[in-house]
Write a protein that holds these residues in place. Structure first.
Motif, mmCIF file in Angstrom:
data_model
loop_
_atom_site.group_PDB
_atom_site.id
_atom_site.type_symbol
_atom_site.label_atom_id
_atom_site.label_comp_id
_atom_site.label_asym_id
_atom_site.label_seq_id
_atom_site.Cartn_x
_atom_site.Cartn_y
_atom_site.Cartn_z
ATOM 1 N N GLU A 43 22.889 27.676 -13.607
ATOM 2 C CA GLU A 43 22.670 26.514 -12.738
ATOM 3 C C GLU A 43 21.581 25.601 -13.296
ATOM 4 O O GLU A 43 21.658 24.380 -13.146
ATOM 5 N N GLU A 73 21.546 22.976 -6.574
ATOM 6 C CA GLU A 73 21.659 23.987 -7.641
ATOM 7 C C GLU A 73 20.293 24.633 -7.933
ATOM 8 O O GLU A 73 20.228 25.825 -8.243
ATOM 9 N N HIS A 76 19.860 27.291 -5.403
ATOM 10 C CA HIS A 76 20.709 28.467 -5.678
ATOM 11 C C HIS A 76 20.055 29.342 -6.764
ATOM 12 O O HIS A 76 20.014 30.563 -6.640
ATOM 13 N N HIS A 156 25.628 29.905 -0.492
ATOM 14 C CA HIS A 156 25.884 29.342 -1.821
ATOM 15 C C HIS A 156 27.312 28.771 -1.878
ATOM 16 O O HIS A 156 27.523 27.650 -2.366
ATOM 17 N N GLU A 160 28.519 24.965 -2.633
ATOM 18 C CA GLU A 160 29.399 24.676 -3.779
ATOM 19 C C GLU A 160 30.578 23.801 -3.333
ATOM 20 O O GLU A 160 30.969 22.871 -4.039
HETATM 21 FE FE LIG Z 1 25.299 26.773 -7.239
#
Ligand SMILES: [Fe+2]
Ligand SMILES: [Fe+2]
Length: 261
Positions: A43, A73, A76, A156, A160
């Motif tokens: 990421e 991101e 994450h 997550h 996404e």
């Molecule tokens: Fe991600």
């Protein structure tokens, strides 16, 4: 205005989380452990590439979405990396794996690839994650997992799906070349599958489960006969080959409401 929300999360993974946190399944726990090892650097590579491209984007809305993509991101990466501490406490070592991953992403992909191919690869990875995120939420794939791990993967997945158009639109802003998009997704799938399998074998080996027949039965069930995870991922990925494909074609935005409201 961007419809993508950057949410500040602060996951805390207690030491008591079971080694086989995914429904007591050795295979599924290590499969998703391996994905958790891959996410943070993966990421970082994506967000660094998109961040550097923002100045060049000529559409103000896409610029805002790209900024939100970077924010999501980054979250994450940070939240998944926290779980590494639990894996280390359980006795696993993965520094060599991480050095190799870092080398491929930052010394090869980031420095050697032309921006069009980098973006095509990222758009391909994002299609992959969009398909997996959709399966995760639609089929409640993590129903048997420890609640905190379910929450991590579902949050997550929701984000996404929420930012699924961004990398693709940034690529289209640079080039609409179909062949480059195709090469990008082949690179993406080769990269992700190689590292997920490498991480999986490393974890199973360290756990002394590599030669356990039950683990491989679980693999066959999960990939091909019960959940059919791998078959579905490949089958559902094929829409990317459509010359007029756009991520919005996949009707999955409704899935994120249950998770992030
Ligand atoms: Fe991600
Ligand atoms: Fe993403």
């Amino acid at each position: 205005m961007s419809q993508i929300t950057v949410r500040q999360k602060n996951f805390d993974f207690p030491e008591q989380i079971s080694r086989y946190w995914y429904g007591n399944s050795v295979f599924k726990s290590h499969f998703f452990n391996s994905i958790t090892l891959l996410f943070p650097d993966g990421e970082q590579f994506m967000l660094r590439t998109i961040k550097r491209q923002i100045k060049q984007i000529d559409n103000p809305n896409l610029k805002e979405e790209a900024l939100a993509f970077v924010g999501q991101e980054a979250q994450h990466a940070v939240q998944h990396e926290k779980f590494w501490q639990n894996l280390r406490q359980q006795g696993y070592t993965f520094d060599r794996y991480l050095r190799w991953l870092h080398f491929i992403l930052f010394n090869v992909c980031e420095t050697r690839l032309n921006i069009k191919f980098k973006l095509a690869m990222i758009a391909g990875v994002e299609h992959f994650t969009n398909v997996i995120a959709e399966l995760t939420l639609k089929e409640e794939l993590f129903a048997e997992a420890e609640p905190i791990m379910k929450e991590l993967f579902e949050w997550h997945s929701a984000e996404e799906i929420e930012h699924k158009t961004v990398a693709y639109d940034v690529l289209q802003n640079v080039t609409k070349n179909y062949l480059i998009r195709l090469i990008g997704i082949i690179m993406a799938y080769t990269f992700v599958l190689s590292f997920v399998n490498l991480g999986l074998i490393m974890m199973l080996y360290q756990d002394k489960k590599l030669l356990d027949i039950k683990v491989w039965q679980e693999m066959l069930q999960f990939f091909f006969s019960k959940e059919k995870f791998l078959l579905k991922v490949f089958w559902q990925s094929l829409d990317y080959l459509n010359i007029n494909f756009h991520p919005l074609d996949r009707d999955n935005l409704f899935l994120i409401k249950r998770v992030v409201g």
